[in-house]
Design a protein around this motif. Sequence first.
Motif, PDB file in Angstrom:
ATOM      1  N   ASN A  23       0.795  -1.224   0.000  1.00 15.37           N
ATOM      2  CA  ASN A  23       0.000   0.000   0.000  1.00 15.37           C
ATOM      3  C   ASN A  23       0.828   1.274   0.000  1.00 15.37           C
ATOM      4  O   ASN A  23       0.278   2.356   0.012  1.00 15.37           O
ATOM      5  N   HIS A  28      -2.940   2.252  -1.855  1.00 12.80           N
ATOM      6  CA  HIS A  28      -3.404   3.243  -0.856  1.00 12.80           C
ATOM      7  C   HIS A  28      -2.665   4.539  -1.196  1.00 12.80           C
ATOM      8  O   HIS A  28      -3.260   5.481  -1.686  1.00 12.80           O
TER       9      HIS A  28
ATOM     10  N   ARG B  80      -9.511   5.939   2.425  1.00 12.16           N
ATOM     11  CA  ARG B  80     -10.435   4.807   2.343  1.00 12.16           C
ATOM     12  C   ARG B  80     -11.683   5.101   3.151  1.00 12.16           C
ATOM     13  O   ARG B  80     -11.647   5.860   4.106  1.00 12.16           O
ATOM     14  N   SER B 108     -10.260   7.393   6.109  1.00  9.51           N
ATOM     15  CA  SER B 108      -8.999   7.243   6.836  1.00  9.51           C
ATOM     16  C   SER B 108      -7.815   7.138   5.884  1.00  9.51           C
ATOM     17  O   SER B 108      -7.952   6.702   4.736  1.00  9.51           O
ATOM     18  N   VAL B 109      -6.677   7.570   6.384  1.00 11.18           N
ATOM     19  CA  VAL B 109      -5.406   7.453   5.670  1.00 11.18           C
ATOM     20  C   VAL B 109      -4.364   6.980   6.671  1.00 11.18           C
ATOM     21  O   VAL B 109      -4.330   7.466   7.811  1.00 11.18           O
ATOM     22  N   GLU B 110      -3.538   6.046   6.273  1.00  7.86           N
ATOM     23  CA  GLU B 110      -2.447   5.646   7.162  1.00  7.86           C
ATOM     24  C   GLU B 110      -1.534   6.840   7.402  1.00  7.86           C
ATOM     25  O   GLU B 110      -1.155   7.553   6.460  1.00  7.86           O
TER      26      GLU B 110
END
Lengths: 189, 189
Positions: A23, A28, B80, B108-110
């Motif tokens: 990701n 992502h 996401r 959300s995003v990491e």
Amino acid sequence: MELLEERIKKDGVVLPGNVLKVNSFLNHQIDPQLMMTLGQEFARLFKDAGVTRVLTAEASGIAPGIMAAYCLGVPMVFARKKKPSTVTDAVYTAEVFSYTKQVTNTISVEAKFLDANDRILVIDDFLANGEAAKGLISLAEQAGAEVVGVGVVVEKAFQGGHDWLVNHGYHLEALASIKEFADGQVIFN
Amino acid sequence: MELLEERIKKDGVVLPGNVLKVNSFLNHQIDPQLMMTLGQEFARLFKDAGVTRVLTAEASGIAPGIMAAYCLGVPMVFARKKKPSTVTDAVYTAEVFSYTKQVTNTISVEAKFLDANDRILVIDDFLANGEAAKGLISLAEQAGAEVVGVGVVVEKAFQGGHDWLVNHGYHLEALASIKEFADGQVIFN
């Protein structure tokens, strides 16, 4: 595709349960220059298939799908995971079970975006058990269209989807094909 | 952008409730050649903003987002709508209410894909009430990043999002700006 295999080795992370996390560049955060290169490769591999439309699924399929469609010069359609409220027209639907998320999603495409004369290239980011690919193939075939190819960025060749597609006569191309995971490392075919 | 306005007039469908359906070329079926042209225009409009990353939301933002990021030569991240099961790392989250679908999604995003030094360009397909844009801005600002621009393919300038962004000092660019709908027709600014 060596460029992609190198990137997976460099930036991919292998998690327990045969999960490969990519990701940081594929699904992502996305490296658009890499994605264009993958699109060019899909276009090269399927250039003689007479593709009229690319079909993929939201969300991770959209980036490789649109680059492949751009390079082939055809429209792309992405299947949705829920029926949007503004849709009032006929839809094709298929059930897709996700082993990763342990849920069944209904994917759908408005009927007018698939045609009985279409020659469909199915594109997705990952091929594992093949559930998503089977769902997309079902959508195309419900429309009477011909699936002339299935292109995936990464396949886990040991998880059933590869064999199912090949045994059913589909032209499958995986830009990176994983044979197995061993000691947290990715072994390519 | 005249090319886009002409396409909306030709292929867009105005539904009751100020809904503009452009799913034949923008957010269900996608015209990749048009999308690349839109990406080039975003890159031109924000070329002096020092953009380091494009941030968008699944699913409809991915296509314009990746083309803008490709033309700017920077990575793209998409937020996401649910936390994937393979994510084990820290995330930023924001609540986004969709007036069209009448649901609140958590996007959300990491955390590792947004950086305090980032200069973020937020891209989305539509701007209406501005809920999605505000959510994306929140994700970027939670990371300490600076939002140097907000680019949308189509804005409904009368629905609040436009005014909110401009009044809060954000550099907003809409490739097509809808003033109103009148008798089922689209009137552009």
